[in-house]
Design an enzyme around this catalytic site. Structure first.
Site, PDB file in Angstrom:
ATOM      1  N   SER A   1      -0.911   4.003  40.970  1.00 38.47           N
ATOM      2  CA  SER A   1       0.127   4.359  41.943  1.00 38.47           C
ATOM      3  C   SER A   1      -0.211   5.723  42.532  1.00 38.47           C
ATOM      4  CB  SER A   1       1.487   4.441  41.228  1.00 38.47           C
ATOM      5  OG  SER A   1       2.468   5.000  42.064  1.00 38.47           O
TER       6      SER A   1
ATOM      7  N   TYR B   1       6.947   6.840  34.186  1.00 39.50           N
ATOM      8  CA  TYR B   1       6.162   5.965  35.082  1.00 39.50           C
ATOM      9  C   TYR B   1       4.843   6.651  35.444  1.00 39.50           C
ATOM     10  CZ  TYR B   1       5.186   3.104  39.274  1.00 39.50           C
ATOM     11  OH  TYR B   1       4.607   2.280  40.218  1.00 39.50           O
TER      12      TYR B   1
HETATM   13  N1  LIG Z   1       5.946  -1.230  45.457  1.00 39.26           N
HETATM   14  C1  LIG Z   1       5.526   0.014  45.379  1.00 39.26           C
HETATM   15  O1  LIG Z   1       5.965   0.895  46.139  1.00 39.26           O
HETATM   16  C2  LIG Z   1       4.471   0.377  44.366  1.00 39.26           C
HETATM   17  C3  LIG Z   1       3.861   1.640  44.494  1.00 39.26           C
HETATM   18  C4  LIG Z   1       2.903   2.001  43.584  1.00 39.26           C
HETATM   19  C5  LIG Z   1       2.527   1.138  42.562  1.00 39.26           C
HETATM   20  N2  LIG Z   1       3.141  -0.063  42.451  1.00 39.26           N
HETATM   21  C6  LIG Z   1       2.716  -0.921  41.346  1.00 39.26           C
HETATM   22  O2  LIG Z   1       2.326  -2.178  41.850  1.00 39.26           O
HETATM   23  C7  LIG Z   1       2.539  -3.171  40.848  1.00 39.26           C
HETATM   24  C8  LIG Z   1       3.293  -4.343  41.461  1.00 39.26           C
HETATM   25  O3  LIG Z   1       4.569  -3.901  41.856  1.00 39.26           O
HETATM   26  P1  LIG Z   1       5.399  -4.618  43.027  1.00 39.26           P
HETATM   27  O4  LIG Z   1       5.706  -3.577  44.006  1.00 39.26           O
HETATM   28  O5  LIG Z   1       4.736  -5.866  43.441  1.00 39.26           O
HETATM   29  O6  LIG Z   1       6.741  -4.918  42.233  1.00 39.26           O
HETATM   30  P2  LIG Z   1       7.541  -6.287  42.026  1.00 39.26           P
HETATM   31  O7  LIG Z   1       8.762  -5.915  41.265  1.00 39.26           O
HETATM   32  O8  LIG Z   1       7.682  -7.016  43.314  1.00 39.26           O
HETATM   33  O9  LIG Z   1       6.554  -7.146  41.081  1.00 39.26           O
HETATM   34  C9  LIG Z   1       6.305  -6.806  39.741  1.00 39.26           C
HETATM   35  C10 LIG Z   1       6.179  -8.098  38.931  1.00 39.26           C
HETATM   36  O10 LIG Z   1       5.844  -7.764  37.581  1.00 39.26           O
HETATM   37  C11 LIG Z   1       6.527  -8.695  36.755  1.00 39.26           C
HETATM   38  N3  LIG Z   1       6.646  -8.182  35.386  1.00 39.26           N
HETATM   39  C12 LIG Z   1       7.523  -7.266  34.897  1.00 39.26           C
HETATM   40  N4  LIG Z   1       7.335  -7.116  33.567  1.00 39.26           N
HETATM   41  C13 LIG Z   1       6.319  -7.948  33.218  1.00 39.26           C
HETATM   42  C14 LIG Z   1       5.658  -8.241  32.000  1.00 39.26           C
HETATM   43  N5  LIG Z   1       6.012  -7.650  30.844  1.00 39.26           N
HETATM   44  N6  LIG Z   1       4.643  -9.136  32.002  1.00 39.26           N
HETATM   45  C15 LIG Z   1       4.285  -9.757  33.153  1.00 39.26           C
HETATM   46  N7  LIG Z   1       4.886  -9.533  34.342  1.00 39.26           N
HETATM   47  C16 LIG Z   1       5.884  -8.641  34.369  1.00 39.26           C
HETATM   48  C17 LIG Z   1       7.884  -8.869  37.417  1.00 39.26           C
HETATM   49  O11 LIG Z   1       8.532 -10.058  36.966  1.00 39.26           O
HETATM   50  C18 LIG Z   1       7.496  -8.912  38.894  1.00 39.26           C
HETATM   51  O12 LIG Z   1       7.267 -10.231  39.331  1.00 39.26           O
HETATM   52  C19 LIG Z   1       3.289  -2.473  39.710  1.00 39.26           C
HETATM   53  O13 LIG Z   1       2.372  -2.137  38.685  1.00 39.26           O
HETATM   54  C20 LIG Z   1       3.822  -1.212  40.350  1.00 39.26           C
HETATM   55  O14 LIG Z   1       4.008  -0.189  39.437  1.00 39.26           O
HETATM   56  C21 LIG Z   1       4.092  -0.475  43.334  1.00 39.26           C
END
Ligand SMILES: NC(=O)c1ccc[n+]([C@@H]2O[C@H](COP(=O)([O-])OP(=O)(O)OC[C@H]3O[C@@H](n4cnc5c(N)ncnc54)[C@H](O)[C@@H]3O)[C@@H](O)[C@H]2O)c1
Length: 262
Positions: A141, A154
């Site tokens: 991130s 986080y």
């Molecule tokens: N969206 C943002 O702004 C952003 C920014 C930086 C990093 N990220 C990272 O990107 C990745 C994806 O995030 P996103 O934005 O798609 O969020 P999202 O909430 O749309 O998707 C995350 C998915 O992870 C699944 N999940 C949660 N716990 C789990 C577990 N124990 N085992 C398997 N699956 C699990 C959830 O059910 C969900 O479907 C994450 O690691 C997040 O930290 C997101």
């Protein structure tokens, strides 16, 4: 020509967090590029629905990234099905926002377990399954690059994801396994609607992004595709920011941002 149009044809890919925004967009893009995709998540209904829509080359399996036996089961099943793991995208995650003083030990451990232990188990699974080489893309991130008040647990996990990624890249390079990290900035997905994230003023936050908008899951998926496929064949151990320029430095406020301030 086919390699350029379909860089992942014949590749067997496992995506964690594939029911969500970034993982889901990645699974969809990779399937469109000719890969066999195992979508995994703990949200079974959304994952099954997405896999069904993607057609016969997509499969949904439940995989809690913190559970070692789930990793073993899915990776073994891929092997038995004649789809040995070649590409892993670790996208599972969730966010939590609180000052350190108000973060409980259970919350802190949850963030480390989900992001850091989950990535560790994925890297171990890839190291044992990718006997003829492969690629891993981990998702850190912007908050794993820039320390951010309110995102201690986080951020610590996401800084750790980058460290693990680089160590794995060093250790696995001679086996033909490349390991890289993508560091998204603010991307429009469910994760940013968790309590306390949603409470923020999105408008004023967006004004701090040089490109003046949030990113989309598709924009992150395309960068993941680059790192997963042959176009990045001499790239390993990097962090690639997808953040609209936020980490480049401090942006001088534009005139309209400061109008009426004095
Ligand atoms: N969206 C943002 O702004 C952003 C920014 C930086 C990093 N990220 C990272 O990107 C990745 C994806 O995030 P996103 O934005 O798609 O969020 P999202 O909430 O749309 O998707 C995350 C998915 O992870 C699944 N999940 C949660 N716990 C789990 C577990 N124990 N085992 C398997 N699956 C699990 C959830 O059910 C969900 O479907 C994450 O690691 C997040 O930290 C997101």
């Amino acid at each position: 020509m086919d390699d350029i149009a379909e860089p992942l044809r014949g590749m067997n890919v496992l995506v964690t967090g594939a029911s969500g925004g970034i993982g889901g967009a990645t699974a969809e893009l990779f399937a469109a590029k000719g890969a066999t995709v195992y979508l995994t998540d703990v949200d079974d209904a959304a994952g099954q629905d997405r896999a069904r829509r993607l057609g016969p080359s997509a499969h949904y399996r439940r995989l809690d990234v913190t559970d070692e036996s789930d990793w073993r089961a899915v990776v073994s099943e891929m092997e038995w099905a004649g789809h040995p793991l070649r590409v892993l995208v670790n996208s599972a995650g969730t966010a939590m926002k609180a000052p350190l003083a108000q973060t409980t030990l259970a919350q802190f451990r949850r963030m480390i377990d989900l992001h850091l232990v989950g990535t560790f188990l994925g890297l171990q699974a890839a190291a044992s399954a990718m006997t003829t080489g492969g690629t891993v893309v981990t998702i850190s991130s912007l908050r794993g690059v820039l320390a951010t008040a309110g995102l201690g647990a986080y951020g610590a996990a996401k800084f750790g994801v980058r460290a693990l990624t680089k160590v794995a890249a060093l250790e696995l390079a001679e086996r033909g396994i490349r390991v890289n990290s993508v560091c998204p900035g603010s991307i429009d997905t469910e994760i940013t609607s968790v309590p306390d994230f949603a409470a923020d003023d999105v408008g004023s936050y967006v004004r701090t992004i040089p490109m003046q908008r949030r990113g989309t899951p598709d924009e992150v998926a395309k960068v993941i595709l680059f790192l997963a496929g042959a176009d990045s064949s001499y790239v390993t151990g990097i962090d690639l920011l997808v953040d609209g320029g936020t980490a480049a430095g401090v942006r001088t406020p534009r005139k309209q941002d400061t109008e009426g301030m004095r």
